[in-house]
Design a protein around this motif. Structure first.
Motif, PDB file in Angstrom:
ATOM      1  N   LEU A 151      11.205  66.676  84.268  1.00 37.19           N
ATOM      2  CA  LEU A 151      10.069  66.465  85.167  1.00 37.19           C
ATOM      3  C   LEU A 151      10.239  67.245  86.462  1.00 37.19           C
ATOM      4  O   LEU A 151       9.283  67.824  86.987  1.00 37.19           O
ATOM      5  CB  LEU A 151       9.905  64.970  85.458  1.00 37.19           C
ATOM      6  CG  LEU A 151       9.325  64.147  84.311  1.00 37.19           C
ATOM      7  CD1 LEU A 151       9.503  62.663  84.564  1.00 37.19           C
ATOM      8  CD2 LEU A 151       7.851  64.478  84.108  1.00 37.19           C
ATOM      9  N   ARG A 152      11.463  67.262  87.001  1.00 37.75           N
ATOM     10  CA  ARG A 152      11.700  68.041  88.229  1.00 37.75           C
ATOM     11  C   ARG A 152      11.482  69.523  87.975  1.00 37.75           C
ATOM     12  O   ARG A 152      10.869  70.227  88.790  1.00 37.75           O
ATOM     13  CB  ARG A 152      13.121  67.797  88.755  1.00 37.75           C
ATOM     14  CG  ARG A 152      13.438  68.625  90.001  1.00 37.75           C
ATOM     15  CD  ARG A 152      14.721  68.197  90.665  1.00 37.75           C
ATOM     16  NE  ARG A 152      15.902  68.513  89.885  1.00 37.75           N
ATOM     17  CZ  ARG A 152      16.553  69.681  89.934  1.00 37.75           C
ATOM     18  NH1 ARG A 152      16.104  70.671  90.703  1.00 37.75           N
ATOM     19  NH2 ARG A 152      17.648  69.872  89.218  1.00 37.75           N
ATOM     20  N   ALA A 153      11.974  70.025  86.834  1.00 45.01           N
ATOM     21  CA  ALA A 153      11.789  71.432  86.499  1.00 45.01           C
ATOM     22  C   ALA A 153      10.308  71.764  86.352  1.00 45.01           C
ATOM     23  O   ALA A 153       9.849  72.819  86.795  1.00 45.01           O
ATOM     24  CB  ALA A 153      12.535  71.770  85.206  1.00 45.01           C
ATOM     25  N   PRO A 304       9.751  60.344  96.518  1.00 42.05           N
ATOM     26  CA  PRO A 304      10.191  59.887  95.196  1.00 42.05           C
ATOM     27  C   PRO A 304      10.548  61.053  94.279  1.00 42.05           C
ATOM     28  O   PRO A 304      10.105  62.187  94.492  1.00 42.05           O
ATOM     29  CB  PRO A 304       8.959  59.139  94.662  1.00 42.05           C
ATOM     30  CG  PRO A 304       8.128  58.835  95.853  1.00 42.05           C
ATOM     31  CD  PRO A 304       8.370  59.943  96.825  1.00 42.05           C
ATOM     32  N   GLU A 305      11.351  60.762  93.259  1.00 39.91           N
ATOM     33  CA  GLU A 305      11.683  61.756  92.241  1.00 39.91           C
ATOM     34  C   GLU A 305      10.419  62.150  91.484  1.00 39.91           C
ATOM     35  O   GLU A 305       9.419  61.425  91.476  1.00 39.91           O
ATOM     36  CB  GLU A 305      12.715  61.185  91.260  1.00 39.91           C
ATOM     37  CG  GLU A 305      14.016  60.720  91.889  1.00 39.91           C
ATOM     38  CD  GLU A 305      14.940  61.868  92.240  1.00 39.91           C
ATOM     39  OE1 GLU A 305      14.670  63.010  91.792  1.00 39.91           O
ATOM     40  OE2 GLU A 305      15.930  61.641  92.955  1.00 39.91           O
ATOM     41  N   ALA A 306      10.470  63.304  90.829  1.00 37.45           N
ATOM     42  CA  ALA A 306       9.317  63.782  90.062  1.00 37.45           C
ATOM     43  C   ALA A 306       8.971  62.824  88.934  1.00 37.45           C
ATOM     44  O   ALA A 306       9.856  62.270  88.276  1.00 37.45           O
ATOM     45  CB  ALA A 306       9.607  65.172  89.497  1.00 37.45           C
ATOM     46  N   SER A 307       7.694  62.635  88.714  1.00 37.55           N
ATOM     47  CA  SER A 307       7.191  61.787  87.632  1.00 37.55           C
ATOM     48  C   SER A 307       6.026  62.511  86.969  1.00 37.55           C
ATOM     49  O   SER A 307       5.550  63.543  87.476  1.00 37.55           O
ATOM     50  CB  SER A 307       6.722  60.440  88.182  1.00 37.55           C
ATOM     51  OG  SER A 307       5.619  60.641  89.069  1.00 37.55           O
ATOM     52  N   ILE A 308       5.569  61.992  85.861  1.00 37.35           N
ATOM     53  CA  ILE A 308       4.400  62.596  85.205  1.00 37.35           C
ATOM     54  C   ILE A 308       3.219  62.612  86.170  1.00 37.35           C
ATOM     55  O   ILE A 308       2.494  63.606  86.284  1.00 37.35           O
ATOM     56  CB  ILE A 308       4.049  61.821  83.918  1.00 37.35           C
ATOM     57  CG1 ILE A 308       5.125  62.059  82.852  1.00 37.35           C
ATOM     58  CG2 ILE A 308       2.677  62.256  83.388  1.00 37.35           C
ATOM     59  CD1 ILE A 308       4.918  61.289  81.572  1.00 37.35           C
TER      60      ILE A 308
END
Length: 337
Positions: A151-153, A304-308
């Motif tokens: 997701l981050r990529a 926040p961290e990457a999410s959909i």
């Protein structure tokens, strides 16, 4: 100028609606073949000689830029001939050519394909499919990535490639249109767009920092940095306009500049940073390229961290910003009418 700006608007709309048809020949495919051929002969002649590889890379860059620019200028001159049928056909070719240098639809579809492939639960086979789809659009090693890193990529490539694949070509099209305001004998929008695309393709194929490519790709990588420098900073200034309340704009730009300036790339860091802050998603960290660990500076580290959901937010921001740019081009068009 009116004709050139009309071409730009129509081509941008065509790219958004149709994208890159699989049946149609694409300029990047021809550029890629030529780069591969020239690279093979250069490495055969230069071997591991650093000076030979640097000169060979410079020659590859010159040949690609010259042929791409010449092709664009030749097609433009055909479209400008004062013969109705030839001018009509030429205009269609210019629109298709300009649309082929943009990647709005293809980027969106490629990123969404990664998101759609992500498994619900611990389905390792489905995770492998997501990794494979991700490998088509990123240069990092993907085969060991877990869902959070995938997701981050996806978030990072959606951000960086929005500039490389959409806003930088649009910027150079407008520059080409302004040249036609001086004289239609000068290079126009397709010439500038193809030159940028050639530079970007050289960088993506041989602009790496390992093996022979760290010398072979120097010229192409430096040229791509120069051609992307202004567009990436225009995105820095304009993305907040379509993402956050106006009163947040100064702080968003400042924070993105501080974060992005720490990246070794003069443009990728800025591009990713403004998206990270506007979409409120944390980016950066550990990546592996050719099994070599690289640590990128953290961007929007308190987000926040990457999410959909946040990756889709990035894609929607790109869509909004492209519409804004097209609207500005339309205003310019109305001004010259």
């Amino acid at each position: 100028m009116i004709y050139a700006l009309t071409l730009v608007i129509v081509s941008a709309a065509l790219d958004l609606l149709v994208g890159d048809p699989l049946w149609a020949p694409h300029p990047v495919a021809y550029m890629g073949r030529l780069i591969s051929t020239l690279r093979k002969y250069t490495e055969k002649l230069a071997g591991d000689n650093i000076l030979g590889l640097r000169l060979g890379g410079l020659l590859i860059t010159f040949i690609l830029i010259f042929l791409s620019g010449l092709t664009g200028w030749f097609l433009e001159q055909i479209a400008l001939i004062n013969l109705p049928l030839l001018s009509y056909v030429g205009s269609i070719i210019l629109i298709i050519g300009l649309a082929s240098t943009l990647a709005a639809r293809s980027l969106r579809e490629s990123v969404l394909a990664v998101l759609e492939a992500l498994p619900e639960g611990s389905n390792k086979e489905q995770l492998q499919i997501a990794r494979q789809k991700l490998s088509y659009i990123v240069g990092r090693d993907v085969w060991q990535l877990e869902e959070s890193e995938i997701l981050r990529a996806a978030a990072e490539t959606a951000s960086e490639n929005a500039v490389d694949g959409i806003f930088a070509p649009l910027f150079w099209m407008i520059i080409g249109a302004s040249f036609w305001n001086i004289s239609t004998d000068l290079p126009g929008p397709l010439t500038f767009a193809l030159v940028f695309k050639a530079s970007s393709t050289i960088d993506s194929m041989i602009g790496y920092r390992h093996g022979r490519m760290q010398w072979l790709g120097t010229a192409g990588a430096k040229l791509d940095d120069v051609l992307t420098w202004i567009p990436s900073r225009i995105v820095l200034l304009t993305l907040p306009l379509v993402s956050q309340p106006l009163q947040k704009m100064p702080s968003l730009i400042h924070s993105a500049w501080v974060d992005g300036s720490q990246d070794s790339s003069p443009n990728a860091g800025i591009s990713e940073a403004i998206y990270a802050h506007c979409a409120e998603v944390k980016m950066g960290g550990k990546n592996r390229y050719q099994e070599k660990l690289t640590i990128k500076p953290l961007l929007a580290k308190n987000s926040p961290e990457a999410s959909i959901k946040s990756v889709k937010r990035i894609l929607n921001l790109t869509l909004r910003l492209e519409f804004a740019w097209i609207a500005i081009i339309g205003i310019l068009l109305n001004y010259f009418l």
